[in-house]
Design a protein around this motif. Structure first.
Motif, PDB file in Angstrom:
ATOM      1  N   GLU A 275       0.846  -1.270   0.097  1.00  0.00           N
ATOM      2  CA  GLU A 275       0.010   0.099  -0.097  1.00  0.00           C
ATOM      3  C   GLU A 275       0.857   1.287   0.091  1.00  0.00           C
ATOM      4  N   ASP A 276       2.109   1.131   0.601  1.00  0.00           N
ATOM      5  CA  ASP A 276       3.062   2.251   0.352  1.00  0.00           C
ATOM      6  C   ASP A 276       3.748   2.522  -0.793  1.00  0.00           C
ATOM      7  N   LEU A 277       3.599   1.946  -1.854  1.00  0.00           N
ATOM      8  CA  LEU A 277       4.066   1.953  -3.114  1.00  0.00           C
ATOM      9  C   LEU A 277       3.298   3.062  -4.181  1.00  0.00           C
ATOM     10  N   THR A 278       4.287   3.633  -4.831  1.00  0.00           N
ATOM     11  CA  THR A 278       3.416   4.804  -5.658  1.00  0.00           C
ATOM     12  C   THR A 278       2.945   3.601  -6.644  1.00  0.00           C
ATOM     13  N   PRO A 279       2.086   4.325  -7.628  1.00  0.00           N
ATOM     14  CA  PRO A 279       1.756   3.619  -8.948  1.00  0.00           C
ATOM     15  C   PRO A 279       2.790   3.217  -9.779  1.00  0.00           C
ATOM     16  N   GLU A 280       3.691   4.016  -9.971  1.00  0.00           N
ATOM     17  CA  GLU A 280       5.122   3.694 -10.846  1.00  0.00           C
ATOM     18  C   GLU A 280       5.539   2.430 -10.060  1.00  0.00           C
ATOM     19  N   GLU A 281       6.007   2.602  -8.966  1.00  0.00           N
ATOM     20  CA  GLU A 281       6.692   1.544  -8.249  1.00  0.00           C
ATOM     21  C   GLU A 281       5.615   0.095  -8.238  1.00  0.00           C
ATOM     22  N   TYR A 282       4.660   0.304  -8.104  1.00  0.00           N
ATOM     23  CA  TYR A 282       3.682  -1.094  -8.049  1.00  0.00           C
ATOM     24  C   TYR A 282       3.701  -1.498  -9.549  1.00  0.00           C
ATOM     25  N   GLU A 283       3.623  -0.729 -10.592  1.00  0.00           N
ATOM     26  CA  GLU A 283       3.540  -1.148 -11.733  1.00  0.00           C
ATOM     27  C   GLU A 283       4.886  -1.858 -12.271  1.00  0.00           C
ATOM     28  N   LEU A 284       5.961  -1.355 -11.819  1.00  0.00           N
ATOM     29  CA  LEU A 284       7.430  -1.909 -12.010  1.00  0.00           C
ATOM     30  C   LEU A 284       7.774  -3.352 -11.407  1.00  0.00           C
ATOM     31  N   ILE A 285       7.113  -3.388 -10.199  1.00  0.00           N
ATOM     32  CA  ILE A 285       7.200  -4.648  -9.655  1.00  0.00           C
ATOM     33  C   ILE A 285       6.248  -5.707 -10.184  1.00  0.00           C
ATOM     34  N   ASN A 286       5.179  -5.329 -10.571  1.00  0.00           N
ATOM     35  CA  ASN A 286       4.109  -6.174 -11.224  1.00  0.00           C
ATOM     36  C   ASN A 286       4.854  -6.647 -12.385  1.00  0.00           C
ATOM     37  N   ASN A 287       5.163  -5.747 -13.436  1.00  0.00           N
ATOM     38  CA  ASN A 287       5.673  -6.252 -14.594  1.00  0.00           C
ATOM     39  C   ASN A 287       6.912  -6.975 -14.404  1.00  0.00           C
ATOM     40  N   SER A 288       7.939  -6.888 -13.535  1.00  0.00           N
ATOM     41  CA  SER A 288       8.913  -7.808 -13.370  1.00  0.00           C
ATOM     42  C   SER A 288       8.692  -8.951 -12.735  1.00  0.00           C
ATOM     43  N   LEU A 289       7.552  -9.147 -12.140  1.00  0.00           N
ATOM     44  CA  LEU A 289       7.153 -10.669 -11.835  1.00  0.00           C
ATOM     45  C   LEU A 289       6.259 -11.310 -13.037  1.00  0.00           C
ATOM     46  N   ALA A 290       5.661 -10.564 -13.472  1.00  0.00           N
ATOM     47  CA  ALA A 290       4.979 -11.122 -14.801  1.00  0.00           C
ATOM     48  C   ALA A 290       5.709 -11.364 -15.870  1.00  0.00           C
TER      49      ALA A 290
END
Length: 131
Positions: free
Chosen positions: A28-43
């Motif tokens: 919940e502390d992640l910025t939208p950009e950070e969330y997207e970067l993490i999500n994309n790296s795991l995807a």
């Protein structure tokens, strides 16, 4: 596939997971950009899992290159995975999880030690796969 996994954005997403664990940050502390970067790296690891499962690439090569980084990554990725599972209502990225299980077995068979608290390493643009 390898080029995509070592791209600066994928590496940044992985580094963010390590940093989250180190700092005790929640999803919940992640910025939208950070969330997207993490999500994309795991995807991308889920896509690698498809290639691995269907033998589109040599399994031995995948394990030699990615087993240790993937097992280390999954140690710190669990809060993010739990968040996504809850959000989706089902466990997501099943190929990532299966690839992770194979990577763990590979490391155990080859007696590769895994440190339990991965450090944050590397710089943006680095081609290291240790993150």
């Amino acid at each position: 596939m390898h080029e995509q996994l070592v791209s600066p954005d994928r590496q940044r997403g992985r580094r963010l997971l390590y940093q989250m664990a180190k700092d005790g940050r929640s999803v919940e502390d992640l910025t939208p950009e950070e969330y997207e970067l993490i999500n994309n790296s795991l995807a991308y690891f889920d896509v690698l899992g498809i290639y691995y499962k269907n033998r589109y690439i040599r399994r031995k090569d995948v394990m030699e290159i990615w087993a240790l980084p993937l097992v280390r990554l999954m140690q710190v990725a669990q809060p993010f995975l739990n968040h996504r599972d809850t959000d989706q209502g089902v466990p997501i990225w099943p190929r990532l999880r299966a690839l992770h299980a194979d990577a763990q077995r590979h490391l155990e068979r080859h007696q590769v030690p895994i440190r339990t608290t991965p450090s944050v390493t590397g710089q943006a643009g680095s081609s290291s796969v240790d993150i």
